[in-house]
Structures are given as structure tokens and as C-alpha cells.
Design an enzyme around this catalytic site. Structure first.
Site, short mmCIF file in Angstrom:
data_model
loop_
_atom_site.label_atom_id
_atom_site.label_comp_id
_atom_site.label_asym_id
_atom_site.label_seq_id
_atom_site.Cartn_x
_atom_site.Cartn_y
_atom_site.Cartn_z
N CYS A 53 0.86 -1.24 -0.19
CA CYS A 53 -0.11 0.10 0.19
C CYS A 53 0.98 1.30 -0.27
CB CYS A 53 -1.02 0.33 1.33
SG CYS A 53 -2.23 -1.70 1.46
N CYS A 57 -14.85 -1.46 6.31
CA CYS A 57 -13.45 -1.76 5.39
C CYS A 57 -12.90 -0.82 4.58
CB CYS A 57 -13.41 -3.10 5.25
SG CYS A 57 -13.77 -4.14 6.23
N ILE A 80 -12.49 -1.83 -2.62
CA ILE A 80 -11.04 -1.79 -3.59
C ILE A 80 -11.05 -0.47 -4.92
CG2 ILE A 80 -10.37 -4.38 -3.31
CD1 ILE A 80 -11.82 -5.09 -6.03
N HIS A 91 -9.15 2.57 -2.33
CA HIS A 91 -7.72 2.36 -1.92
C HIS A 91 -7.86 1.71 -3.40
CE1 HIS A 91 -4.59 0.99 -0.24
NE2 HIS A 91 -5.16 0.04 0.16
#
Lengths: 379, 138
Positions: free
Chosen positions: A83, A201, A204, A324
Site C-alpha cells: 500500500c 473496510c 477496492i 483504495h
């Protein structure tokens, strides 16, 4: 040290018709246009991508992106650092300028990961931990359980991170999740790894972000330049049996950065941190010194980390709501700080914003993170 | 069960009353490591293979409820276990039959059984921790 003179960022979210290269080219072109620098002046290219090799078998993608931008013959370096791939590319670009190798460099992070069957992110199938069921949400869920056990942090405080994140993202047209959510809605979303629900969470995403960096001498004529005061890249200590509610790698990286920049947490006006999960943001509040150990849950609940509060965190929506796309994230955080420090952030502008901090971490090993970056920018 | 391969080599061995974790030990630094490694990351000297025992206490845990990797049970539990036999915290699976009964501070011991598939997609044995006083054995 060096300055940022140009920024570019694409929308984040599923973009099935786009390739890694087309996303990277879009962000790179926007960054060059932002500062009106010719591609022929770029002396080196740094490109971050984390998953292309695994998902598509693509390697050395950076050269493909830079070639389409007409940037050839110069050094092009590809980085993969989980990341922190993007912030690591930025770190290397900075070194290149500091070493006098180039006057102008272009840094691009691009990721395409919204593909069928991706599954949960892990540390690689060769690792014993992966074979014993370690997935990234589980790692953070266990930290959350222990934080709740040690300090009485509540599920509602965890959910408050998402509520704040969605509220901020509603002001960012490039963010993936812009619809407000309540604490009850966050807690009622499907359970992923207890106590984390899906809304806690990060999603993606496909997306890219880019920065043009320049030496102080080159940038003298750029009025919108933003100064890089300090940038630190570390790896984990992997200290076994450490306190998993107080992240030593976070603290160590932040301390080094504050010392380099000659400032402390009280001097920071805005933070973009690696809120991959709600508990992560709470842990990073504590690791970055925004509050005392154990008080991260209270801090988010108090509203002090919301836009208009004492120290706004993840005003862009962060990983939780902006999305992300792994290798774009570390650069996207810096792009947001530049928007804010230039007073160009529109409806989400933090008032009197002079100094910003970006924090990013990536990878799991032995109960620690593999990589951590902290950067301080100022105007 | 004996016919199935372990998920990976050299992570556990049978003992007289069950199973023990296998790790590395550095004589010079008196440090234990899991999983097995050839060199001590403190002094870079050679390590020897050692038993890390079978007992520990849960430092933290979670129950993963989303679609599992390696055909693990859905849901499945994982934990960080502070081992009793050496100063080491290890990550491991929990007994799928005991989810909801295992908490932070629970004393646990190692067991091995069929669970999911390995990297080659073949059914395999995996180590997991269960309560020290396993209700099903009483």
C-alpha cells in the site's frame, strides 16, 4: 528539499473500460497540465503499481505509461511496496531531486484491481500466515479486539470513523462512496471479520494519481508550489509480543518525520492517514500523536477529526470512502494535501491550512506492517 | 487423517498427547522463532529446530465471516497466541467448532486436523488452537 508543482488525479472506483496504462496516463497528463510543464522537461519518471504482475502478468508498466506521455530515454523506475507503493515512488523521486540527478520528475501511481475473483488481499501464498488464514481484514480486526479489550473502545466509536469518512467524501466528487451512512447502518452492514463490518473496510478501486516534483531552484517561478518539509520511509521492526494496540512502526516513523520537519503533532493542520479499516484510523491517531494512547475512539467521537474540528483527518474521504487503488493511494493522499495547502479544495477546504501530514502503511509480517511512510508538506 | 499432507512442512510434530509447534532456536541469543528459519535475525548465526510446545493464551482473535481462502470453513477463526513454552506470539487458526467460546485470555492448546486445501488445491491438515479444557474431550 524539493517542492510539488503539479498534481493530477482520476476518479476512484470500478472503471472496467480502463487499463492501468490509461489511468496512469490520465493522471500524469493532468499533473503536467496543472503546472504547465512540458513533458520534454521531465528528467526522470517514477511509477508505482502493486498488483499488475499478480492480476494481469504485467511488469515494468511505468515505461509504457511514460512512453505514452512522450517521456522517453530518461530513467524510469517501477516500485512495488504494497500500500506504500505510491508514497515509496514519491520518496525515491525526492531522493533523485535531492541528489541533483534531476530538476523535474514525474511520479505516477496507478492501480486496476476491480476484477472478478480478486478475493481478499494477503501477504502472498508462500507465507505460512497466509496458508493459516491470514487476510488483511483479520489482522486489523484482531488489533480492534485488543484495543476494545485494553481501552474500552466501542463498536460505535469504530463506526464513527466511517460516518465521518462518508460525510467528508460527499464533498469530494472523485470519491467512490459519497452517500452518508449512520452508525446504525455501518454496524448493520455485512460482517467481514469481527468486529469489522463491510462499511468499516475500504473498497477496492481502479484509479491513478500523479505529482510533478521540482528542485527549489527550478520551482522559484511557480507561485502555487508546495514545500516538502520531510519524507520518511521505514520498514517494520517485527518485534514479537509487542503491544498491538500501540503501533511502534507508526510511532517511530512519525517521530522521525516530526524531527526532520522540526515540528510536532500540534503544528499539523490536516492529516491524510491510511484508514484501510476504521480501527486503523484510530490506531494512527495514537501513533501520530494526535491524542494519547487509548483515546483514539474518544477523539473521533468528539468530532475533533472532522472537517471544522481541531485536526481534520481524511477530509478527502480517505481509503474508506475515496477508495483504495493500492499504488495510487500514497500519491492521492499527497494530492489532497496540495489541494488543501493551495486553498483549492472547494467545499471541503480546511480553514487556514498551512501544514499537512500524509501517512501510509503497507503489508503484513509477523504482526507488524512491512512498510510505513510519513510526509509533511507546507505552504 | 494420516493420509492427508500437512499444509506446510515443519510447522508441527506429533507429541505424546497431541501436537507441538516446531520453530527455530538460537543458542547464542536464546531466541525462538516461528516458523522455522535457518538463521537468527538477531546475530545471523545458525539456528536449530526446536519444539515450541503446545500451549498458550489468546492475545487477540477474530472470526472471519467473508468468503474464506483455501476452502477454509465459513466462518473461520484466527488468533494471535502467546505461547506458554517460550516468549513468542504466533498467528494460527482456531478450532472451527469452538468459535464464540474462545476469547482474549483463553488458555488454548494445539491440535491438528483436516481443514481446507493447500496451495496445490489438495485437501490437507492444518494446525489450530482449541480450548485447553476441550469440552468435546470430557
Amino acid at each position: 528539499m524539493a517542492v510539488i508543482i503539479g498534481t493530477g488525479i482520476t476518479a476512484f472506483g470500478p472503471q472496467p473500460d480502463r487499463t492501468i496504462v490509461s489511468l496512469g496516463v490520465e493522471a500524469g497528463l493532468l499533473a503536467l497540465q496543472d503546472c504547465a510543464v512540458s513533458h520534454l522537461e521531465v528528467g526522470a519518471g517514477f511509477f508505482a503499481n502493486a498488483l499488475g504482475a499478480r492480476l494481469f502478468g504485467d511488469t515494468t508498466i511505468g515505461q509504457n505509461v511514460f512512453a505514452e506521455l512522450g517521456i522517453t530515454r530518461v530513467p524510469v523506475i517501477n516500485t512495488e511496496n504494497a500500500c506504500t507503493s505510491g508514497s515509496t515512488a514519491f520518496y525515491l523521486a525526492l531522493q533523485s531531486i535531492a541528489a541533483g540527478q534531476s530538476d523535474v520528475v514525474l511520479v505516477i501511481g496507478a492501480e486496476k484491481m476491480c476484477v472478478p475473483g480478486l478475493g481478499l488481499i494477503d501477504s502472498g501464498n508462500a507465507e505460512i500466515e497466509t496458508q493459516l488464514g491470514m487476510v488483511t481484514p483479520a489482522s486489523f480486526a484482531m488489533r480492534a479486539k485488543r484495543h476494545m479489550y485494553n481501552y474500552g473502545t466501542t463498536r460505535e466509536q469504530l463506526a464513527a470513523v466511517t460516518v465521518k469518512s462518508r460525510r467528508h467524501a460527499a464533498l469530494n466528487p472523485l470519491a467512490q462512496f459519497r452517500t452518508p451512512e449512520t452508525v446504525d447502518q455501518v454496524l448493520a452492514s455485512p460482517r467481514i471479520a469481527d468486529p469489522l463490518t463491510r462499511s468499516q473496510c475500504c473498497p477496492i478501486a481502479d484509479g491513478a494519481a500523479a505529482l510533478v516534483l521540482a528542485s527549489d531552484e527550478y520551482a522559484a517561478k511557480f507561485e502555487r508550489a508546495i514545500r516538502v518539509d520531510a519524507a520518511v520511509l521505514t520498514s517494520g521492526s517485527y518485534e514479537n509480543q509487542g503491544d498491538m494496540t500501540q503501533w511502534e512502526t507508526d510511532q517511530r516513523t512519525a517521530t522521525q518525520t516530526y524531527e526532520k520537519a522540526g515540528i510536532g503533532p500540534k503544528d499539523i493542520d490536516i492529516v491524510e492517514c491510511h484508514d484501510a479499516f476504521t480501527i486503523a484510523e484510530i490506531l494512527h491517531y495514537e501513533g501520530l500523536g494526535l491524542c494519547k494512547p487509548g483515546e483514539g475512539g474518544n477523539l473521533v467521537e468528539s468530532g475533533e477529526t472532522s472537517l471544522g474540528g481541531r485536526i481534520p483527518v481524511n477530509v478527502s474521504g480517505g481509503l474508506l470512502s475515496r477508495g483504495h487503488p493500492v499504488a495510487a493511494t500514497g500519491i492521492a493522499q499527497l494530492v489532497e494535501l496540495v489541494f488543501q495547502l493551495r486553498n483549492e479544495a472547494g467545499r471541503r477546504q480546511v480553514e487556514d491550512c498551512k501544514t499537512g501530514l500524509a501517512h501510509c502503511m503497507g503489508g503484513d509480517r509477523g504482526g507488524d506492517t512491512k512498510s510505513c511512510t510519513v510526509v509533511v508538506l507546507s505552504r | 487423517m494420516a493420509d492427508l499432507p500437512p499444509v506446510a512442512e515443519n510447522i508441527y510434530v506429533p507429541s505424546k498427547d497431541g501436537f507441538e509447534l516446531v520453530g527455530a532456536y538460537c543458542d547464542h541469543c536464546e531466541k525462538c522463532f516461528f516458523p522455522l528459519r535457518e538463521h537468527c535475525s538477531n546475530c545471523l548465526g545458525d539456528t536449530t529446530q526446536t519444539s515450541l510446545g503446545s500451549r498458550g493464551v489468546v492475545y487477540s482473535f477474530t472470526i472471519v465471516r467473508t468468503k474464506p481462502p483455501f476452502a477454509l470453513p465459513q466462518p473461520y477463526g484466527v488468533a494471535y497466541i502467546d505461547l506458554a513454552g517460550c516468549p513468542l506470539r504466533v498467528f494460527c487458526l482456531l478450532d472451527p467448532q469452538q468459535l464464540g467460546k474462545i476469547h482474549i485470555g483463553s488458555p488454548v492448546r494445539l491440535w491438528v486436523g483436516p481443514m481446507g486445501v493447500n496451495n496445490a488445491g489438495q485437501p490437507c491438515l492444518r494446525p489450530f488452537f482449541r480450548l485447553l479444557n476441550n469440552p468435546s474431550e470430557q
